[in-house]
Design a protein around this motif. Sequence first.
Motif, PDB file in Angstrom:
ATOM      1  N   PHE A  13       0.840  -1.201   0.000  1.00 51.81           N
ATOM      2  CA  PHE A  13       0.000   0.000   0.000  1.00 51.81           C
ATOM      3  C   PHE A  13       0.873   1.248   0.000  1.00 51.81           C
ATOM      4  CE2 PHE A  13      -2.442   3.397   2.018  1.00 51.81           C
ATOM      5  CZ  PHE A  13      -3.523   3.446   1.156  1.00 51.81           C
ATOM      6  N   ASP A  14       1.890   1.276   0.859  1.00 52.55           N
ATOM      7  CA  ASP A  14       2.776   2.439   0.897  1.00 52.55           C
ATOM      8  C   ASP A  14       3.476   2.626  -0.447  1.00 52.55           C
ATOM      9  OD1 ASP A  14       1.948   2.617   3.511  1.00 52.55           O
ATOM     10  OD2 ASP A  14       3.910   2.235   4.394  1.00 52.55           O
ATOM     11  N   ARG A  27      -3.869  15.192  -0.139  1.00 54.49           N
ATOM     12  CA  ARG A  27      -4.307  13.916   0.445  1.00 54.49           C
ATOM     13  C   ARG A  27      -5.597  13.402  -0.180  1.00 54.49           C
ATOM     14  NH1 ARG A  27      -1.205  16.124   4.509  1.00 54.49           N
ATOM     15  NH2 ARG A  27      -0.199  14.626   5.922  1.00 54.49           N
ATOM     16  N   ALA A  28      -6.540  14.304  -0.421  1.00 56.58           N
ATOM     17  CA  ALA A  28      -7.815  13.892  -1.025  1.00 56.58           C
ATOM     18  C   ALA A  28      -7.596  13.345  -2.434  1.00 56.58           C
ATOM     19  CB  ALA A  28      -8.787  15.071  -1.054  1.00 56.58           C
ATOM     20  N   LEU A  62      -6.164   6.009   5.737  1.00 56.21           N
ATOM     21  CA  LEU A  62      -5.085   5.101   5.354  1.00 56.21           C
ATOM     22  C   LEU A  62      -3.956   5.849   4.643  1.00 56.21           C
ATOM     23  CD1 LEU A  62      -7.180   2.047   4.099  1.00 56.21           C
ATOM     24  CD2 LEU A  62      -6.115   2.384   6.337  1.00 56.21           C
ATOM     25  N   VAL A  63      -4.314   6.844   3.841  1.00 58.05           N
ATOM     26  CA  VAL A  63      -3.304   7.672   3.176  1.00 58.05           C
ATOM     27  C   VAL A  63      -2.515   8.453   4.225  1.00 58.05           C
ATOM     28  CG1 VAL A  63      -2.989   9.700   1.684  1.00 58.05           C
ATOM     29  CG2 VAL A  63      -4.468   7.829   0.948  1.00 58.05           C
ATOM     30  N   ASP A  64      -3.216   9.033   5.200  1.00 64.56           N
ATOM     31  CA  ASP A  64      -2.531   9.773   6.270  1.00 64.56           C
ATOM     32  C   ASP A  64      -1.545   8.874   7.013  1.00 64.56           C
ATOM     33  OD1 ASP A  64      -3.866  12.120   5.678  1.00 64.56           O
ATOM     34  OD2 ASP A  64      -5.406  11.819   7.209  1.00 64.56           O
ATOM     35  N   GLU A  65      -1.977   7.652   7.328  1.00 67.23           N
ATOM     36  CA  GLU A  65      -1.102   6.710   8.029  1.00 67.23           C
ATOM     37  C   GLU A  65       0.103   6.333   7.162  1.00 67.23           C
ATOM     38  OE1 GLU A  65      -3.605   3.429   9.116  1.00 67.23           O
ATOM     39  OE2 GLU A  65      -4.920   4.720  10.309  1.00 67.23           O
ATOM     40  N   ALA A  66      -0.126   6.120   5.876  1.00 66.82           N
ATOM     41  CA  ALA A  66       0.965   5.756   4.971  1.00 66.82           C
ATOM     42  C   ALA A  66       1.980   6.892   4.875  1.00 66.82           C
ATOM     43  CB  ALA A  66       0.423   5.406   3.587  1.00 66.82           C
ATOM     44  N   LEU A  70       5.903   6.676   5.871  1.00 64.47           N
ATOM     45  CA  LEU A  70       6.941   7.003   4.918  1.00 64.47           C
ATOM     46  C   LEU A  70       7.844   8.123   5.441  1.00 64.47           C
ATOM     47  CD1 LEU A  70       4.727   6.804   1.719  1.00 64.47           C
ATOM     48  CD2 LEU A  70       6.595   5.235   2.314  1.00 64.47           C
ATOM     49  N   ALA A  71       7.253   9.076   6.128  1.00 62.00           N
ATOM     50  CA  ALA A  71       8.054  10.151   6.722  1.00 62.00           C
ATOM     51  C   ALA A  71       8.954   9.616   7.825  1.00 62.00           C
ATOM     52  CB  ALA A  71       7.140  11.257   7.256  1.00 62.00           C
TER      53      ALA A  71
END
Length: 79
Positions: A13-14, A27-28, A62-66, A70-71
């Motif tokens: 996913f990442d 993000r959107a 899920l995008v925020d978590e990814a 990654l950061a």
Amino acid sequence: MNLQHECVPVDPFDRAVVTLLDGGRDRAALARALAGRAEVVLSDGPRALTEPAERERALGPLVDEALARLARAALLVDG
């Protein structure tokens, strides 16, 4: 290889998120782009999420978590 010259594992996913990080998407827009990818499988319990709007809503966090993962792995630059 990350910014600290270390090899770090990246889950599928990442990896899908990274392929969309061109600086032109917020993000959107990332969630919207991922919602259209068939390889991104989402479910709400036993029910598969197939409607684009519900996929986008589910992908937002899920995008925020990814991005946070990654950061932390030093795979993103600020700029």
